[in-house]
Design a protein around this motif. Structure first.
Motif, mmCIF file in Angstrom:
data_model
loop_
_atom_site.group_PDB
_atom_site.id
_atom_site.type_symbol
_atom_site.label_atom_id
_atom_site.label_comp_id
_atom_site.label_asym_id
_atom_site.label_seq_id
_atom_site.Cartn_x
_atom_site.Cartn_y
_atom_site.Cartn_z
ATOM 1 N N GLN A 50 -102.987 -60.100 -2.026
ATOM 2 C CA GLN A 50 -103.142 -58.974 -1.102
ATOM 3 C C GLN A 50 -101.914 -58.072 -1.138
ATOM 4 O O GLN A 50 -102.036 -56.842 -1.187
ATOM 5 N N ALA A 51 -100.727 -58.667 -1.150
ATOM 6 C CA ALA A 51 -99.497 -57.866 -1.210
ATOM 7 C C ALA A 51 -99.397 -57.123 -2.540
ATOM 8 O O ALA A 51 -98.976 -55.958 -2.583
ATOM 9 N N GLU A 52 -99.814 -57.769 -3.620
ATOM 10 C CA GLU A 52 -99.773 -57.124 -4.932
ATOM 11 C C GLU A 52 -100.773 -55.970 -4.990
ATOM 12 O O GLU A 52 -100.471 -54.895 -5.504
ATOM 13 N N MET A 53 -101.954 -56.177 -4.431
ATOM 14 C CA MET A 53 -102.967 -55.123 -4.397
ATOM 15 C C MET A 53 -102.485 -53.948 -3.550
ATOM 16 O O MET A 53 -102.695 -52.787 -3.899
ATOM 17 N N PHE A 54 -101.806 -54.238 -2.440
ATOM 18 C CA PHE A 54 -101.249 -53.172 -1.603
ATOM 19 C C PHE A 54 -100.279 -52.329 -2.427
ATOM 20 O O PHE A 54 -100.337 -51.099 -2.396
ATOM 21 N N ALA A 55 -99.385 -52.980 -3.164
ATOM 22 C CA ALA A 55 -98.408 -52.249 -3.973
ATOM 23 C C ALA A 55 -99.115 -51.350 -4.985
ATOM 24 O O ALA A 55 -98.743 -50.180 -5.159
ATOM 25 N N MET A 56 -100.153 -51.864 -5.636
ATOM 26 C CA MET A 56 -100.862 -51.072 -6.629
ATOM 27 C C MET A 56 -101.612 -49.898 -5.985
ATOM 28 O O MET A 56 -101.606 -48.786 -6.517
ATOM 29 N N LEU A 57 -102.240 -50.128 -4.833
ATOM 30 C CA LEU A 57 -102.932 -49.039 -4.132
ATOM 31 C C LEU A 57 -101.949 -47.954 -3.698
ATOM 32 O O LEU A 57 -102.259 -46.758 -3.764
ATOM 33 N N MET A 58 -100.763 -48.356 -3.250
ATOM 34 C CA MET A 58 -99.755 -47.376 -2.843
ATOM 35 C C MET A 58 -99.278 -46.561 -4.040
ATOM 36 O O MET A 58 -99.119 -45.340 -3.947
ATOM 37 N N LEU A 59 -99.027 -47.233 -5.158
ATOM 38 C CA LEU A 59 -98.589 -46.516 -6.351
ATOM 39 C C LEU A 59 -99.674 -45.556 -6.836
ATOM 40 O O LEU A 59 -99.378 -44.443 -7.269
ATOM 41 N N GLU A 60 -100.931 -45.985 -6.727
ATOM 42 C CA GLU A 60 -102.029 -45.102 -7.109
ATOM 43 C C GLU A 60 -102.099 -43.897 -6.182
ATOM 44 O O GLU A 60 -102.217 -42.756 -6.632
ATOM 45 N N ARG A 61 -101.997 -44.138 -4.872
ATOM 46 C CA ARG A 61 -102.055 -43.032 -3.911
ATOM 47 C C ARG A 61 -100.894 -42.068 -4.107
ATOM 48 O O ARG A 61 -101.035 -40.863 -3.923
ATOM 49 N N ALA A 62 -99.742 -42.599 -4.478
ATOM 50 C CA ALA A 62 -98.563 -41.761 -4.680
ATOM 51 C C ALA A 62 -98.587 -41.050 -6.029
ATOM 52 O O ALA A 62 -97.684 -40.266 -6.327
ATOM 53 N N GLY A 63 -99.606 -41.324 -6.844
ATOM 54 C CA GLY A 63 -99.689 -40.689 -8.158
ATOM 55 C C GLY A 63 -98.683 -41.242 -9.143
ATOM 56 O O GLY A 63 -98.321 -40.569 -10.105
ATOM 57 N N LYS A 64 -98.233 -42.482 -8.926
ATOM 58 C CA LYS A 64 -97.200 -43.067 -9.780
ATOM 59 C C LYS A 64 -97.770 -43.954 -10.881
ATOM 60 O O LYS A 64 -97.033 -44.425 -11.725
ATOM 61 N N LEU A 65 -99.083 -44.196 -10.865
ATOM 62 C CA LEU A 65 -99.706 -44.982 -11.925
ATOM 63 C C LEU A 65 -100.164 -44.042 -13.023
ATOM 64 O O LEU A 65 -100.524 -42.898 -12.748
ATOM 65 N N PRO A 66 -100.178 -44.518 -14.269
ATOM 66 C CA PRO A 66 -100.682 -43.645 -15.338
ATOM 67 C C PRO A 66 -102.110 -43.223 -15.027
ATOM 68 O O PRO A 66 -102.899 -44.009 -14.504
ATOM 69 N N SER A 67 -102.411 -41.982 -15.341
ATOM 70 C CA SER A 67 -103.760 -41.486 -15.053
ATOM 71 C C SER A 67 -104.774 -42.178 -15.946
ATOM 72 O O SER A 67 -104.459 -42.621 -17.044
#
Length: 168
Positions: free
Chosen positions: A125-142
Motif C-alpha cells: 500500500q505504501a509503495e502504491m501510494f508513492a507510485m500514485l503520487m509520482l504519477e500525479r506529479a507527472g514524475k513518471l515516464p509518460s
C-alpha cells in the motif's frame, strides 16, 4: 485498496511544480502536526527509509547515499505509511539507536526496543501510494503513445528490409 489510495492522493494539495518538501509541508499543515525529514546513512542490509511517529511529531528518515529521485520515492513511501494510518513499527533497535540516540551505547538500550515490521499488504500500500503520487506529479515516464499509421507503415518497411525472413 487502490480505490482508497486514489482517494487519498486525489485529496492532497499537490504542489505544481512538484516538490516533495513542499508536499510534506502542506500535509503537515493540514494535519497540524510537524513532519521532519532527515537524511541518514542507512545500512545496506536495512531499510532505505523509516517513519517514526512520536507524541508530537512525525519523523521520516531517508537514505542519504542515494539519488535525489530515489530519496523522493523513499519519502513518498514513508508518507504512504503515515497517510494510510499504518502503525509505526518498532524499527531494528540498532538502526533506531543510531538514528535517534547516536550518543548512547546500543548495548545498553537494545532490549528496550522490539523487532517488528509492517505487514506485506502495508508495504504494498505504501509503495502504491508513492507510485500514485509520482504519477500525479507527472514524475513518471509518460506512457507510450500510439504510433500513427504512417509511422507504423514506415517501421514495417524498415523491419522487412533489415530482417526479411522474420516476418510472416
Amino acid at each position: 485498496m487502490s480505490g482508497r489510495l486514489a482517494e487519498i492522493v486525489a485529496l492532497l494539495d499537490v504542489p505544481d511544480p512538484f516538490s516533495v518538501e513542499e508536499l510534506v509541508r502542506r500535509i503537515a499543515a493540514t494535519r497540524q502536526r510537524p513532519i521532519v525529514l532527515r537524511a541518514a546513512a542507512m545500512p545496506p542490509e536495512g531499510p532505505s527509509g523509516l517513519w517514526i511517529a512520536t507524541g508530537t511529531t512525525d519523523h521520516i528518515w531517508y537514505a542519504a547515499g542515494t539519488s535525489p529521485m530515489h530519496q523522493e520515492h523513499i519519502v513518498l513511501h514513508e508518507l504512504g505509511h503515515l497517510l494510510c494510518d499504518h502503525e509505526t513499527p518498532q524499527p531494528d533497535p540498532d538502526l533506531a539507536l543510531r538514528l535517534l540516540l547516536p550518543s548512547l551505547d546500543p548495548a545498553m538500550v537494545r532490549s528496550v526496543l522490539g523487532r517488528t515490521a509492517y505487514s506485506a499488504p502495508e508495504e504494498r500500500q505504501a509503495e502504491m501510494f508513492a507510485m500514485l503520487m509520482l504519477e500525479r506529479a507527472g514524475k513518471l515516464p509518460s506512457r507510450v503513445r500510439p504510433l500513427s499509421p504512417e509511422l507504423c507503415a514506415l517501421l514495417d518497411r524498415v523491419e522487412a528490409a533489415l530482417a526479411p525472413g522474420l516476418r510472416s
